[in-house]
Design a protein around this motif. Structure first.
Motif, PDB file in Angstrom:
ATOM      1  N   LYS A  53      91.880  60.440  13.579  1.00  0.00           N
ATOM      2  CA  LYS A  53      90.910  59.939  12.614  1.00  0.00           C
ATOM      3  C   LYS A  53      91.433  60.092  11.192  1.00  0.00           C
ATOM      4  CE  LYS A  53      86.921  61.133  15.492  1.00  0.00           C
ATOM      5  NZ  LYS A  53      85.644  61.888  15.562  1.00  0.00           N
ATOM      6  N   LYS A  54      90.830  59.311  10.296  1.00  0.00           N
ATOM      7  CA  LYS A  54      91.126  59.477   8.885  1.00  0.00           C
ATOM      8  C   LYS A  54      90.660  60.854   8.435  1.00  0.00           C
ATOM      9  CE  LYS A  54      90.689  54.628   7.452  1.00  0.00           C
ATOM     10  NZ  LYS A  54      89.960  53.699   6.549  1.00  0.00           N
ATOM     11  N   GLY A  55      91.385  61.417   7.471  1.00  0.00           N
ATOM     12  CA  GLY A  55      90.980  62.703   6.946  1.00  0.00           C
ATOM     13  C   GLY A  55      92.123  63.699   6.903  1.00  0.00           C
ATOM     14  N   TYR A  56      91.761  64.941   6.697  1.00  0.00           N
ATOM     15  CA  TYR A  56      92.739  66.019   6.562  1.00  0.00           C
ATOM     16  C   TYR A  56      93.578  66.181   7.828  1.00  0.00           C
ATOM     17  CZ  TYR A  56      94.475  70.828   6.514  1.00  0.00           C
ATOM     18  OH  TYR A  56      95.256  71.950   6.616  1.00  0.00           O
ATOM     19  N   PHE A  57      94.880  66.456   7.650  1.00  0.00           N
ATOM     20  CA  PHE A  57      95.740  66.777   8.790  1.00  0.00           C
ATOM     21  C   PHE A  57      96.641  67.945   8.408  1.00  0.00           C
ATOM     22  CE2 PHE A  57      98.838  64.393   6.419  1.00  0.00           C
ATOM     23  CZ  PHE A  57     100.065  64.907   6.809  1.00  0.00           C
ATOM     24  N   HIS A  58      97.130  68.638   9.426  1.00  0.00           N
ATOM     25  CA  HIS A  58      97.997  69.793   9.232  1.00  0.00           C
ATOM     26  C   HIS A  58      99.110  69.754  10.276  1.00  0.00           C
ATOM     27  CE1 HIS A  58      99.245  74.001   8.602  1.00  0.00           C
ATOM     28  NE2 HIS A  58      99.346  74.047   9.914  1.00  0.00           N
ATOM     29  N   VAL A  59     100.313  70.168   9.850  1.00  0.00           N
ATOM     30  CA  VAL A  59     101.466  70.276  10.742  1.00  0.00           C
ATOM     31  C   VAL A  59     102.148  71.617  10.476  1.00  0.00           C
ATOM     32  CG1 VAL A  59     103.754  69.376  11.292  1.00  0.00           C
ATOM     33  CG2 VAL A  59     101.857  67.798  10.914  1.00  0.00           C
TER      34      VAL A  59
END
Length: 253
Positions: free
Chosen positions: A94-100
């Motif tokens: 989904k659109k929005g914050y992401f983390h790796v």
């Protein structure tokens, strides 16, 4: 006509066998004196002897006929409940914050004077936090720490990444650029920042949960300068560039 008990039992058994030909969807049910119930197909019933019944699974049980209170024809009872197997949905990107978060091996090597290749391996930890605009485009700030023989360095830059397919297992791409900041220092000298560039591809394994797995393979360049006092008090400016094959494993959410 007078029917003896023996003849009556045989007639009853015969009627049950005939009825079974017209009621294949039914089964024999024996109600026993000990309150147990046996279900299956009666093979033989001896009024003064034993009764044989084939139960589910093919086993044959032998009981005393005198212990049978009554025998009925009933619809089979479903012994094992059936469960509809459903696939767990894969989490949507989904659109929005992401983390790796990634752990990487940085691999290179040199050939010595006699032609023997000597591999060099160092490691790094990386993290990316940003915003996903689309499955194909996510932009974030990348930082971390890389461990070299010269000392620790912190790459700080902008990273672009994306999933090439909307599947549970998808190929991915990533590209990164920014500053390479040395975290070490010299007595009487100075470590100066340089550039960092990384790009590569990999696989993104999506699950039904929030956390996905990442495997990446790419190229990384990190550069900088060291200024220090050499022998005799001479000031020396030394440039360096590390070029490495980068193999990474990590998580994403």
């Amino acid at each position: 006509m007078h029917l003896t008990p023996k003849l009556s039992a045989f007639l009853l058994f015969g009627l049950l066998l005939i009825g079974s030909a017209f009621a294949q969807s039914e089964e024999d049910v024996l109600y026993m004196r000990d309150s147990s119930i046996l279900r299956g197909q009666v093979i033989r019933m001896e009024p003064q002897g034993n009764t044989r019944i084939q139960i589910l699974g093919g086993s044959i049980l032998v009981v005393k006929t005198q212990d049978v209170i009554r025998m009925e024809r009933e619809a089979p009872v479903q012994t094992f409940p059936s469960y509809e197997r459903t696939k767990r949905p894969i989490a949507e990107l989904k659109k929005g914050y992401f983390h790796v978060s990634l752990f990487s091996l940085l691999i290179s090597g040199d050939t010595d004077d006699v032609g023997v290749f000597e591999p060099r391996v160092s490691g790094s930890l990386q993290t990316v936090n940003g915003y996903r605009f689309h499955r194909l485009l996510a932009v974030g700030i990348s930082t971390g720490i890389a461990f070299y023989g010269r000392g620790e360095m912190m790459p700080l830059g902008i990273e672009v990444r994306g999933n090439l397919m909307d599947q549970a297992i998808s190929p991915i791409y990533y590209a990164q650029g920014g500053l390479n900041i040395p975290l070490y220092s010299y007595e009487g000298g100075e470590a100066r920042s340089g550039a960092t560039v990384a790009l590569g591809t990999g696989l993104h394994f999506r699950t039904s949960g929030a956390i996905s797995l990442l495997f990446q393979l790419g190229y990384r360049l990190q550069s900088g300068e060291d200024e220090f006092n050499a022998f005799g008090g001479r000031r020396v400016l030394e440039s360096f560039t590390y070029q490495r094959i980068e193999t990474s494993v990590g998580i994403s959410f």
